[in-house]
Scaffold this active site. Structure first.
Site, mmCIF file in Angstrom:
data_model
loop_
_atom_site.group_PDB
_atom_site.id
_atom_site.type_symbol
_atom_site.label_atom_id
_atom_site.label_comp_id
_atom_site.label_asym_id
_atom_site.label_seq_id
_atom_site.Cartn_x
_atom_site.Cartn_y
_atom_site.Cartn_z
ATOM 1 N N ASN A 147 0.865 -1.175 0.000
ATOM 2 C CA ASN A 147 0.000 0.000 0.000
ATOM 3 C C ASN A 147 0.906 1.230 0.000
ATOM 4 O O ASN A 147 1.509 1.554 1.019
ATOM 5 C CB ASN A 147 -0.883 -0.040 1.257
ATOM 6 C CG ASN A 147 -1.666 1.247 1.463
ATOM 7 O OD1 ASN A 147 -1.754 2.080 0.559
ATOM 8 N ND2 ASN A 147 -2.236 1.404 2.651
ATOM 9 N N TRP A 148 0.993 1.867 -1.148
ATOM 10 C CA TRP A 148 1.903 3.009 -1.270
ATOM 11 C C TRP A 148 1.351 4.273 -0.615
ATOM 12 O O TRP A 148 2.058 5.278 -0.504
ATOM 13 C CB TRP A 148 2.237 3.277 -2.751
ATOM 14 C CG TRP A 148 3.230 2.315 -3.326
ATOM 15 C CD1 TRP A 148 3.711 1.177 -2.722
ATOM 16 C CD2 TRP A 148 3.887 2.397 -4.591
ATOM 17 N NE1 TRP A 148 4.608 0.550 -3.542
ATOM 18 C CE2 TRP A 148 4.739 1.268 -4.702
ATOM 19 C CE3 TRP A 148 3.823 3.301 -5.658
ATOM 20 C CZ2 TRP A 148 5.531 1.044 -5.826
ATOM 21 C CZ3 TRP A 148 4.606 3.068 -6.791
ATOM 22 C CH2 TRP A 148 5.449 1.953 -6.854
ATOM 23 N N LYS A 149 0.074 4.242 -0.251
ATOM 24 C CA LYS A 149 -0.568 5.431 0.345
ATOM 25 C C LYS A 149 -0.359 6.629 -0.588
ATOM 26 O O LYS A 149 -0.340 6.451 -1.802
ATOM 27 C CB LYS A 149 -0.044 5.673 1.766
ATOM 28 C CG LYS A 149 -0.128 4.395 2.606
ATOM 29 C CD LYS A 149 0.114 4.593 4.067
ATOM 30 C CE LYS A 149 -0.006 3.243 4.767
ATOM 31 N NZ LYS A 149 0.157 3.338 6.225
ATOM 32 N N HIS A 193 -9.332 1.214 5.163
ATOM 33 C CA HIS A 193 -8.042 1.391 5.826
ATOM 34 C C HIS A 193 -8.238 2.343 7.015
ATOM 35 O O HIS A 193 -9.019 3.304 6.935
ATOM 36 C CB HIS A 193 -7.007 1.965 4.849
ATOM 37 C CG HIS A 193 -5.622 1.936 5.423
ATOM 38 N ND1 HIS A 193 -5.193 2.870 6.338
ATOM 39 C CD2 HIS A 193 -4.603 1.076 5.245
ATOM 40 C CE1 HIS A 193 -3.951 2.570 6.695
ATOM 41 N NE2 HIS A 193 -3.571 1.484 6.050
ATOM 42 N N GLU A 210 -6.569 4.704 8.132
ATOM 43 C CA GLU A 210 -6.321 6.121 7.857
ATOM 44 C C GLU A 210 -7.563 6.774 7.253
ATOM 45 O O GLU A 210 -7.857 7.937 7.517
ATOM 46 C CB GLU A 210 -5.094 6.265 6.944
ATOM 47 C CG GLU A 210 -3.807 5.988 7.717
ATOM 48 C CD GLU A 210 -2.653 5.490 6.879
ATOM 49 O OE1 GLU A 210 -2.689 5.590 5.640
ATOM 50 O OE2 GLU A 210 -1.685 4.971 7.486
ATOM 51 N N GLU A 223 -5.029 -4.876 10.849
ATOM 52 C CA GLU A 223 -3.987 -3.857 11.007
ATOM 53 C C GLU A 223 -4.240 -3.070 12.286
ATOM 54 O O GLU A 223 -5.067 -2.135 12.291
ATOM 55 C CB GLU A 223 -4.012 -2.890 9.822
ATOM 56 C CG GLU A 223 -3.728 -3.537 8.487
ATOM 57 C CD GLU A 223 -3.184 -2.528 7.497
ATOM 58 O OE1 GLU A 223 -2.071 -2.740 6.995
ATOM 59 O OE2 GLU A 223 -3.849 -1.503 7.256
ATOM 60 N N GLY A 258 2.927 2.264 10.708
ATOM 61 C CA GLY A 258 3.897 3.339 10.549
ATOM 62 C C GLY A 258 4.667 3.692 11.813
ATOM 63 O O GLY A 258 5.330 4.723 11.868
ATOM 64 N N SER A 274 3.708 -2.105 10.212
ATOM 65 C CA SER A 274 5.162 -2.154 10.431
ATOM 66 C C SER A 274 5.804 -3.482 10.031
ATOM 67 O O SER A 274 6.790 -3.906 10.643
ATOM 68 C CB SER A 274 5.505 -1.798 11.888
ATOM 69 O OG SER A 274 5.168 -0.452 12.159
ATOM 70 N N GLY A 276 2.971 -1.157 4.207
ATOM 71 C CA GLY A 276 2.965 0.256 3.841
ATOM 72 C C GLY A 276 4.358 0.742 3.491
ATOM 73 O O GLY A 276 4.848 0.560 2.374
ATOM 74 N N GLY A 277 5.047 1.335 4.461
ATOM 75 C CA GLY A 277 6.348 1.950 4.225
ATOM 76 C C GLY A 277 7.348 1.055 3.509
ATOM 77 O O GLY A 277 8.058 1.500 2.600
HETATM 78 P P1 PGA Z 1 3.139 0.316 7.514
HETATM 79 O O1 PGA Z 1 1.618 0.523 6.960
HETATM 80 O O2 PGA Z 1 3.631 -0.983 6.930
HETATM 81 O O3 PGA Z 1 3.883 1.507 7.001
HETATM 82 O O4 PGA Z 1 3.030 0.265 8.987
HETATM 83 C C1 PGA Z 1 0.771 -0.571 6.814
HETATM 84 C C2 PGA Z 1 -0.569 -0.113 6.293
HETATM 85 O O5 PGA Z 1 -1.061 0.949 6.709
HETATM 86 O O6 PGA Z 1 -1.178 -0.788 5.445
#
Ligand code: PGA
Length: 252
Positions: free
Chosen positions: A11-13, A99, A101, A169, A175, A214, A235-236
């Protein structure tokens, strides 16, 4: 659930411009193409505007492409939105819905998330439905109850192994570099599997359950080794081939 093929989803956000995106997607595709007989399926969900840009580069490595959100309606007066049908038309096979966020920033309710998952199914996309407790909820001992409620309200009727993935998650792990213990992940995933199996029978037993929050090259093998963890939502560490491909390898 050894017969469930793992899925490693990135997930590149709201990251990755055209040039850097193409570079990283190209590297991922080349490395993925060299993986003979590999078990894991790979998916990248870039910002929607990059889907047409990256689609062909990723396809060269048999990496699927998806989106990070969709609107519940098929078309209409919804400025700034994209429908699931449009995402499918652009080459997406998957869409992330709910998600944390978006639940936090856009105030998306379980009902709104369920409507988006239904839209994904209507358009022939696989919905990746995200659930997860906040730090305060875990501290209060409510993590299992919160996730069980999100699961029952966000996953729609008609969900099946082929069209639905559930991603656990924990909000506090996203993050932050913090991850739950493998025992906590095992407890949560066992609960989700039991509930999905009760509601959807064989389809619920076959649905992929991802862990997200993470995940990195150092912890992926341990997390992916937990019972009922059928992949990861990253994500990251999905932004570069260097960080992402070792996680794919850890999934087999
Ligand atoms: P992260 O994000 O791997 O950067 O913690 C995961 C996500 O939000 O899908």
């Amino acid at each position: 659930m050894s017969e469930i093929r793992p899925l490693i989803a990135g997930n590149w956000k709201m990251n990755g411009g055209r040039r850097e995106g193409l570079k990283q997607a190209g590297q991922m595709a080349r490395q993925a193409a060299r993986r003979k007989g590999a078990a894991a399926e790979i998916l990248i969900c870039p910002p929607a505007i990059l889907v047409p840009v990256l689609r062909d580069a990723l396809a060269a490595g048999a990496i699927a492409i998806g989106a990070q959100d969709c609107h519940a309606a098929a078309a209409g007066a919804h400025t700034g939105e994209q429908s699931a049908e449009m995402l499918a038309d652009a080459g997406c096979s998957h869409v992330i819905v709910g998600h944390s966020e978006r639940r936090a920033d856009q105030g998306e309710s379980d009902a709104a998330v369920r409507a988006k998952a239904e839209a994904a199914h209507r358009a022939g996309l696989t919905a990746i439905v995200c659930v997860g407790e906040t730090r305060a909820e875990r501290r209060r001992g409510q993590a299992l109850d919160v996730v069980a409620r999100q699961l029952s309200r966000s996953v729609p009727k008609g969900a099946a192994a082929a069209n639905t993935v559930v991603a656990y998650e924990p909000v506090w792990a996203i993050g932050t570099g913090l991850v739950p213990t493998v025992d906590d992940v095992a407890e949560m995933h066992a609960m989700m599997r039991a509930r999905l199996a009760r509601r959807f029978r064989a389809e619920g037993r076959g649905m992929r359950l991802l862990y997200g929050g993470s995940v990195n090259a150092g912890n992926a093998a341990a997390l992916l080794g937990v019972a009922h963890v059928n992949g990861a939502l990253v994500g990251g560490a999905s932004l570069t081939a260097k960080a992402f491909m070792p996680i794919v390898k850890a999934a087999g």
